[in-house]
Design a protein around this motif. Structure first.
Motif, mmCIF file in Angstrom:
data_model
loop_
_atom_site.group_PDB
_atom_site.id
_atom_site.type_symbol
_atom_site.label_atom_id
_atom_site.label_comp_id
_atom_site.label_asym_id
_atom_site.label_seq_id
_atom_site.Cartn_x
_atom_site.Cartn_y
_atom_site.Cartn_z
ATOM 1 N N VAL A 70 0.847 -1.195 0.000
ATOM 2 C CA VAL A 70 0.000 0.000 0.000
ATOM 3 C C VAL A 70 0.882 1.244 0.000
ATOM 4 N N ARG A 71 1.894 1.255 0.830
ATOM 5 C CA ARG A 71 2.814 2.399 0.899
ATOM 6 C C ARG A 71 3.464 2.658 -0.457
ATOM 7 N N LEU A 72 3.893 1.589 -1.137
ATOM 8 C CA LEU A 72 4.531 1.729 -2.450
ATOM 9 C C LEU A 72 3.583 2.350 -3.476
ATOM 10 N N VAL A 73 2.335 1.923 -3.474
ATOM 11 C CA VAL A 73 1.351 2.474 -4.414
ATOM 12 C C VAL A 73 1.064 3.940 -4.083
ATOM 13 N N LEU A 74 0.897 4.243 -2.804
ATOM 14 C CA LEU A 74 0.653 5.627 -2.410
ATOM 15 C C LEU A 74 1.781 6.543 -2.867
ATOM 16 N N GLU A 75 3.005 6.154 -2.580
ATOM 17 C CA GLU A 75 4.154 6.993 -2.919
ATOM 18 C C GLU A 75 4.319 7.145 -4.431
ATOM 19 N N ALA A 76 4.123 6.077 -5.188
ATOM 20 C CA ALA A 76 4.238 6.157 -6.647
ATOM 21 C C ALA A 76 3.152 7.042 -7.246
ATOM 22 N N SER A 77 2.055 7.191 -6.526
ATOM 23 C CA SER A 77 0.917 7.965 -7.018
ATOM 24 C C SER A 77 0.955 9.423 -6.581
ATOM 25 N N GLY A 78 1.925 9.792 -5.760
ATOM 26 C CA GLY A 78 2.030 11.166 -5.294
ATOM 27 C C GLY A 78 1.336 11.432 -3.976
ATOM 28 N N SER A 79 1.004 10.386 -3.254
ATOM 29 C CA SER A 79 0.380 10.522 -1.941
ATOM 30 C C SER A 79 1.324 9.917 -0.906
ATOM 31 N N SER A 80 0.818 9.666 0.283
ATOM 32 C CA SER A 80 1.661 9.078 1.321
ATOM 33 C C SER A 80 0.792 8.434 2.397
ATOM 34 N N TRP A 81 1.446 7.652 3.239
ATOM 35 C CA TRP A 81 0.770 6.901 4.301
ATOM 36 C C TRP A 81 -0.082 7.802 5.179
ATOM 37 N N ASP A 82 0.450 8.973 5.529
ATOM 38 C CA ASP A 82 -0.253 9.875 6.436
ATOM 39 C C ASP A 82 -1.471 10.536 5.789
ATOM 40 N N LYS A 83 -1.656 10.328 4.496
ATOM 41 C CA LYS A 83 -2.810 10.905 3.796
ATOM 42 C C LYS A 83 -3.938 9.895 3.599
ATOM 43 N N LEU A 84 -3.778 8.687 4.140
ATOM 44 C CA LEU A 84 -4.869 7.708 4.081
ATOM 45 C C LEU A 84 -6.045 8.215 4.908
ATOM 46 N N ILE A 104 -0.939 -5.488 14.604
ATOM 47 C CA ILE A 104 -0.004 -4.984 13.589
ATOM 48 C C ILE A 104 -0.556 -3.700 12.971
ATOM 49 N N TYR A 105 -1.846 -3.670 12.692
ATOM 50 C CA TYR A 105 -2.498 -2.470 12.162
ATOM 51 C C TYR A 105 -2.227 -1.288 13.087
ATOM 52 N N ALA A 106 -2.351 -1.496 14.396
ATOM 53 C CA ALA A 106 -2.128 -0.423 15.373
ATOM 54 C C ALA A 106 -0.702 0.110 15.315
ATOM 55 N N GLU A 107 0.266 -0.738 15.016
ATOM 56 C CA GLU A 107 1.652 -0.290 14.870
ATOM 57 C C GLU A 107 1.792 0.662 13.677
ATOM 58 N N TYR A 108 1.206 0.296 12.559
ATOM 59 C CA TYR A 108 1.337 1.066 11.331
ATOM 60 C C TYR A 108 0.502 2.340 11.335
ATOM 61 N N PHE A 109 -0.593 2.345 12.065
ATOM 62 C CA PHE A 109 -1.516 3.470 12.022
ATOM 63 C C PHE A 109 -1.585 4.255 13.327
ATOM 64 N N LYS A 110 -0.551 4.165 14.162
ATOM 65 C CA LYS A 110 -0.598 4.867 15.441
ATOM 66 C C LYS A 110 -0.598 6.385 15.264
ATOM 67 N N ASP A 111 0.057 6.896 14.214
ATOM 68 C CA ASP A 111 0.116 8.341 14.005
ATOM 69 C C ASP A 111 -0.978 8.851 13.069
ATOM 70 N N ASN A 112 -1.434 8.009 12.167
ATOM 71 C CA ASN A 112 -2.522 8.365 11.252
ATOM 72 C C ASN A 112 -3.636 7.353 11.467
ATOM 73 N N GLN A 113 -4.793 7.819 11.809
ATOM 74 C CA GLN A 113 -5.897 6.907 12.099
ATOM 75 C C GLN A 113 -7.039 7.135 11.108
ATOM 76 N N PRO A 114 -6.927 6.513 9.922
ATOM 77 C CA PRO A 114 -8.023 6.644 8.956
ATOM 78 C C PRO A 114 -9.249 5.872 9.441
ATOM 79 N N CYS A 115 -10.390 6.170 8.843
ATOM 80 C CA CYS A 115 -11.572 5.353 9.102
ATOM 81 C C CYS A 115 -11.255 3.937 8.642
ATOM 82 N N ARG A 116 -11.869 2.939 9.283
ATOM 83 C CA ARG A 116 -11.550 1.555 8.934
ATOM 84 C C ARG A 116 -12.786 0.690 9.027
#
Length: 139
Positions: A70-84, A104-116
């Motif tokens: 997901v991170r790779l697709v976001l970055e290649a598209s001009g977005s980023s993890w924190d913009k989810l 594991i989800y909580a580790e990756y999304f501790k700083d950015n908490q998108p709707c899920r």
């Protein structure tokens, strides 16, 4: 309209005729992203028998791999993890895998908490146990 289609040269190739992502306005819609590795049918943490049936899998390895994809697709598209802003998670065995996946989800999304939304489904098109469908903002 073709300039709205976004693909990553680092993420695994789509398994059908669809892009990795599509930009509409300031939103980026990702197609379903699984844990496969680019350029191969290898799925981290998955053991298959001679007929291609799953004999064993490691949900933790798949979670780390799918989040990286997901991170790779976001970055290649001009977005980023924190913009989810929204993540839909598909699990094939929620009763067994949810606790590990959620940690594991909580580790990756501790700083950015998108709707899920997390749902259990019977199967996915390839022998994987998790797939993510995401929406992010993009400038």
């Amino acid at each position: 309209m073709s300039d709205s289609i976004k693909n990553s040269d680092k993420a695994p190739e789509p398994v059908g005729l669809y892009p990795h992502a599509r930009k509409v306005g300031n939103l980026l819609f990702l197609s379903g992203v699984g844990p496969r590795k680019k350029g191969t049918k290898e799925i981290p943490g998955v053991t298959l028998d001679a007929d291609g049936n799953i004999t064993d899998y490691d949900i933790e390895a798949q979670c780390h791999s799918v989040f990286e994809n997901v991170r790779l697709v976001l970055e290649a598209s001009g977005s980023s993890w924190d913009k989810l802003v929204d993540v839909t998670v598909f699990l094939t065995n929620i009763k067994v895998d949810f606790k590990k996946y959620n940690a594991i989800y909580a580790e990756y999304f501790k700083d950015n908490q998108p709707c899920r939304t997390t749902v259990e489904i019977n199967s996915l098109p390839t022998p994987i146990a998790i797939e993510l469908k995401c929406i992010a903002t993009i400038d």
